[in-house]
Design a protein around this motif. Structure first.
Motif, mmCIF file in Angstrom:
data_model
loop_
_atom_site.group_PDB
_atom_site.id
_atom_site.type_symbol
_atom_site.label_atom_id
_atom_site.label_comp_id
_atom_site.label_asym_id
_atom_site.label_seq_id
_atom_site.Cartn_x
_atom_site.Cartn_y
_atom_site.Cartn_z
ATOM 1 N N ASN A 45 39.186 46.067 76.896
ATOM 2 C CA ASN A 45 40.275 46.303 77.845
ATOM 3 C C ASN A 45 41.651 46.026 77.256
ATOM 4 O O ASN A 45 42.646 46.595 77.711
ATOM 5 C CB ASN A 45 40.010 45.541 79.144
ATOM 6 N N GLN B 190 47.550 54.273 83.234
ATOM 7 C CA GLN B 190 46.215 54.045 82.657
ATOM 8 C C GLN B 190 46.045 52.606 82.166
ATOM 9 O O GLN B 190 44.938 52.148 81.940
ATOM 10 C CB GLN B 190 45.958 55.020 81.495
ATOM 11 N N GLN C 34 35.792 55.173 89.630
ATOM 12 C CA GLN C 34 36.580 54.461 88.609
ATOM 13 C C GLN C 34 37.086 55.437 87.547
ATOM 14 O O GLN C 34 38.245 55.384 87.155
ATOM 15 C CB GLN C 34 35.698 53.361 87.959
ATOM 16 N N LYS D 31 29.593 53.346 69.846
ATOM 17 C CA LYS D 31 29.720 52.469 71.028
ATOM 18 C C LYS D 31 28.450 51.700 71.411
ATOM 19 O O LYS D 31 28.496 50.476 71.566
ATOM 20 C CB LYS D 31 30.283 53.276 72.203
ATOM 21 N N GLU E 124 35.015 46.698 89.896
ATOM 22 C CA GLU E 124 34.485 46.766 88.521
ATOM 23 C C GLU E 124 33.984 45.397 88.073
ATOM 24 O O GLU E 124 32.953 45.279 87.427
ATOM 25 C CB GLU E 124 35.579 47.289 87.581
ATOM 26 N N TYR F 35 44.609 50.969 91.990
ATOM 27 C CA TYR F 35 44.008 50.552 90.705
ATOM 28 C C TYR F 35 43.552 49.089 90.760
ATOM 29 O O TYR F 35 42.546 48.723 90.155
ATOM 30 C CB TYR F 35 45.003 50.732 89.551
ATOM 31 N N TYR G 49 34.225 42.402 76.232
ATOM 32 C CA TYR G 49 34.759 43.264 77.305
ATOM 33 C C TYR G 49 36.283 43.149 77.379
ATOM 34 O O TYR G 49 36.986 44.113 77.664
ATOM 35 C CB TYR G 49 34.110 42.873 78.645
ATOM 36 N N ARG H 262 38.339 51.669 71.191
ATOM 37 C CA ARG H 262 38.784 51.934 72.567
ATOM 38 C C ARG H 262 40.262 52.290 72.603
ATOM 39 O O ARG H 262 40.697 53.100 73.399
ATOM 40 C CB ARG H 262 38.504 50.728 73.476
ATOM 41 N N GLY I 103 42.274 49.257 75.829
ATOM 42 C CA GLY I 103 42.561 50.188 76.921
ATOM 43 C C GLY I 103 43.921 49.931 77.547
ATOM 44 O O GLY I 103 44.530 50.828 78.125
ATOM 45 N N ASN J 216 44.407 49.357 85.009
ATOM 46 C CA ASN J 216 43.029 48.871 85.157
ATOM 47 C C ASN J 216 42.716 47.804 84.100
ATOM 48 O O ASN J 216 42.324 46.687 84.449
ATOM 49 C CB ASN J 216 42.059 50.075 85.111
ATOM 50 N N TYR K 292 40.994 55.631 74.440
ATOM 51 C CA TYR K 292 41.759 55.629 75.682
ATOM 52 C C TYR K 292 43.202 56.087 75.455
ATOM 53 O O TYR K 292 43.830 56.633 76.366
ATOM 54 C CB TYR K 292 41.708 54.246 76.351
HETATM 55 O O1 C3H Z 1 35.296 51.382 78.024
HETATM 56 C C1 C3H Z 1 34.356 50.704 78.409
HETATM 57 O O2 C3H Z 1 33.435 50.361 77.646
HETATM 58 C C2 C3H Z 1 34.268 50.213 79.813
HETATM 59 N N1 C3H Z 1 35.435 50.530 80.613
HETATM 60 C C3 C3H Z 1 36.355 49.645 80.876
HETATM 61 O O3 C3H Z 1 36.275 48.519 80.473
HETATM 62 C C4 C3H Z 1 37.508 50.109 81.807
HETATM 63 N N2 C3H Z 1 38.007 48.950 82.515
HETATM 64 C C5 C3H Z 1 38.609 50.778 81.026
HETATM 65 S S1 C3H Z 1 39.849 51.364 82.103
HETATM 66 C C6 C3H Z 1 40.194 53.040 81.833
HETATM 67 C C7 C3H Z 1 38.873 53.825 81.870
HETATM 68 C C8 C3H Z 1 40.890 53.252 80.515
HETATM 69 C C9 C3H Z 1 42.173 52.588 80.323
HETATM 70 O O4 C3H Z 1 42.902 52.977 79.220
HETATM 71 C C10 C3H Z 1 41.142 53.544 82.914
HETATM 72 C C11 C3H Z 1 40.607 53.694 84.263
HETATM 73 C C12 C3H Z 1 41.640 54.204 85.164
#
Ligand code: C3H
Length: 497
Positions: free
Chosen positions: A166, A339, A309, A136, A414, A407, A162, A36, A169, A342, A40
């Protein structure tokens, strides 16, 4: 998979060693964290890489095309989970799928790291789409394998997983985003490649000790006769597609717009086929058929939720770049940093929501009501972000706190919908289709992003109030409708809570 194989797997996995969970959870969460991080991180700068001028190191595409590519890309990444799930289930097992997926993803980021042109970009896109489709869904399903069916740590295990997603992310836009935006896009992409490489190393070196037999069984292997049939079918199918592409190109039919339309159609047709097949299958019992019906409005709600989202990394990323005051409170903010909001809010609020559901116990909202809350919050996040234009017009820069608030609100949605959705999918799925349910859940996101590719065209700063108002309003209306229909849907769920 047979019950005896399931038991063999669980007893081969050390059941403690990671926050009271099986040690394998560390291997899986850490691998997914890096996957991720790379995905991301790459996405946090990709949209800017596409539409920045060539003199600024970008590809010089127009903004609308760049936004549409982001959505198509996201849609294909989730759509390819059908291929990844099938290959793992029928040919090489989930563990090898994760490994091969990681290799493809790493090469995908390497392709972007080499300064090239648009061709390199599309090569990388193909590698990352296929690699993510392999990695994934399969890394997620191994998480399910390491717990016995009676183990009540499973839900908490998924929550930790999860959080790993994040955490990746959250850090990625800060690290890859900062380097990519401040120094050089390609340097940013190379950090994403290094991230995936580290994830692969962790997976390779800890899987034997921590995962035991998990991921090594092929759930439903192809017989030699089936293999021959399937490989012939794949060969003929691939040749047919190649011929169609050549014809379409030579007749000037394969334009960017037709490709977007095609992905849009697939995004809706594939889940529709899944539903029809599940509903009509003789293996589906009457009770399961009723649950399939109950799942349809939830699936539609999920598509609407993810559409908003996921626009957080396209439309709102563009809003951060073009409409927001980036020199704020004495610091210069990179648009990519938004980014991280979230995932940061997810990490902060996931434990609060988990506590809230436990505290409410039997008084907590039902699954359809949680979904409707998800939609209401998503809609509200878009109503909030139309207010700056309402109060201040569309030609002055906006206080970044509006974006932060938007956000934050979508994260509340979510947390009502996403973890609940994953478990609801497995509970409502007919037993004969349980292996494919993970893919079905990811398909709601694929459909959402396929639809986004069509609607992002209508966004410009001049149209933003109508754009946010219309989409936000539609989500709120559907959320209210879903709330009203909840008792009926609960009836169709036949005892699933
Ligand atoms: O990626 C996944 O499996 C599920 N998605 C998440 O858990 C999201 N909360 C990730 S947030 C985001 C898509 C990426 C952040 O770098 C940003 C959304 C604005």
């Amino acid at each position: 998979m047979s019950n005896s194989n399931k038991q063999k797997i669980v007893s081969s996995v050390p059941q403690q060693g990671f926050f009271g969970h099986p040690k394998g959870l560390f291997t899986l969460s850490f691998t997914e964290f890096w996957e991720r991080f790379s995905y991301y991180g790459m996405r946090a700068i990709l949209v800017f890489y596409m539409y920045y001028e060539v003199s600024k190191g970008g590809l010089g595409l127009d903004e609308t095309t760049a936004l549409a590519i982001m959505s198509i890309y996201g849609s294909l990444v989730y759509m390819s989970s059908i291929i990844g799930g099938w290959l793992a289930d029928r040919i090489f097992g989930t563990s090898k799928a994760v490994f091969y997926g990681g290799i493809l993803i790493m090469f995908g980021h390497i392709a972007l790291a080499i300064p090239g042109n648009i061709t390199m970009f599309f090569v990388s896109m193909v590698l990352i789409v296929l690699g993510t489709g392999l990695l994934k869904p399969n890394v997620s399903s191994i998480v399910g394998d390491i717990y016995s069916e009676e183990d009540n740590r499973r839900d908490a295990g998924f929550s930790i997983f999860y959080m790993g997603i994040n955490l990746g992310g959250f850090l990625a836009p800060l690290i890859v985003g900062t380097v990519g935006m401040k120094y050089n896009f390609h340097l940013g992409f190379s950090i994403a490649a290094v991230g995936m490489f580290l994830g692969l190393l962790a997976f390779i070196f800890t899987k034997k000790k921590n995962l035991g037999l998990a991921g090594t069984f092929v759930a439903n292997p192809l017989s030699p006769a089936e293999k021959k049939k399937v490989f012939t079918l794949i060969g003929v199918g691939a040749a047919l597609i190649a011929v169609l592409i050549v014809i379409a190109i030579s007749m000037n039919l394969l334009t960017f717009d037709t490709f977007i339309a095609l992905v849009g159609i697939l995004g809706i047709v594939i889940p529709a086929i899944y539903f029809i097949v599940m509903y009509r299958s003789p293996k589906t019992t009457a009770i399961e058929r009723s649950r399939v019906i109950a799942y349809i409005p939830l699936f539609i709600a999920s598509v609407m939720f993810w559409a908003i989202q996921e626009q957080g990394s396209t439309i709102l990323a563009n809003y951060a770049d073009k409409r927001t005051q980036l020199d704020f409170a004495g610091i210069h903010i990179s648009p990519a940093w938004f980014q991280s909001l979230n995932p940061l809010f997810i990490i902060l609020f996931a434990p609060v929501f988990a506590w809230l559901w436990v505290k409410l116990g039997s008084r907590q909202p039902s699954i359809p009501k949680k979904f409707s809350l998800g939609l209401l919050f998503a809609g509200l996040s878009y109503i909030v972000i139309l207010l700056p234009a309402y109060f201040g017009g569309d030609d002055s820069l906006v206080n970044p706190l509006w974006l932060v608030l938007s956000y934050l609100i979508v994260v509340f949605g979510e947390l009502c919908l996403s973890p609940v959705g994953l478990s609801a999918t497995t509970k409502l799925a007919p037993a004969a289709f349980s292996a494919q349910t993970m893919s079905l859940w990811f398909l709601s996101n694929a459909a959402a992003q396929a639809i986004n590719a069509q609607i992002v065209k209508f966004y410009t700063p001049k149209t933003e109030m109508i754009y946010f108002g219309f989409i936000g309003g539609a989500a709120i209306l559907f959320g209210i409708l879903l709330f009203a229909l909840s008792p009926k849907i609960e009836g169709y769920m036949k005892g699933v809570k």
